[in-house]
Scaffold this active site. Sequence first.
Site, PDB file in Angstrom:
ATOM      1  N   HIS A 124       0.837  -1.206   0.000  1.00 37.00           N
ATOM      2  CA  HIS A 124       0.000   0.000   0.000  1.00 37.00           C
ATOM      3  C   HIS A 124       0.868   1.251   0.000  1.00 37.00           C
ATOM      4  CE1 HIS A 124      -3.823  -1.990   0.595  1.00 37.00           C
ATOM      5  NE2 HIS A 124      -3.296  -2.708   1.567  1.00 37.00           N
ATOM      6  N   ALA A 171      16.431 -17.052   8.518  1.00 40.79           N
ATOM      7  CA  ALA A 171      15.026 -17.104   8.939  1.00 40.79           C
ATOM      8  C   ALA A 171      14.565 -15.770   9.515  1.00 40.79           C
ATOM      9  CB  ALA A 171      14.857 -18.201   9.980  1.00 40.79           C
TER      10      ALA A 171
END
Length: 197
Positions: A124, A171
């Site tokens: 956005h 990770a």
Amino acid sequence: MENKIIAFYKTQSLVNFMRKLIFVLCRTINVKIIKKIRVFLYFGSNDLIIGKNVRLSGLCLKVNMEKNINIYDGCKFELCEDSNLTIGRNVIFAYGVILCCRNKVTIGDDVQIGEYTSIRDTTHDYSELGVPMKYNPDISNEINIGNNVWIGRGCMIMPGTIIEDGVVVGANSIVKGHLLANNIYAGSPIKFIKSRI
């Protein structure tokens, strides 16, 4: 009037018969066949191993998938009409991976994508203060992931990211920018850790 009532009952019995017939056929048809047909229509390829509860939304014509792709349980793919998705051969999408492609996502050969990783080429815009953020337009920028890349568990791959060949992403990293070949990166935000060479 009597003829209309008889015609109505005949129509109802035909509808009930057809409904029961379809129900019995659906129970006897192998669910795997239906799943393969859906996957072929969505990806344009049937050379995949696909797990349970894989969600496919949207449909586009610009999907190019190579052979030996493994999509584990719980993955979600969101495409739209203008999406341009390319996936190379020997790619693994581990459990719960989300791939949202509104513009362009390219994934090379021999890529491993860890569970619960999110790959999104759109986000956005939030620059217009007078408009609620949810009504601001989306910003899209293509993602390019090279060959022989390992993306660890729980990563977020942001729009505009380029990951060159041989990169390892640790990770839970938030990945944005250009990651150079044969290096290890990790962190939130992502940082260079060391070279693999």
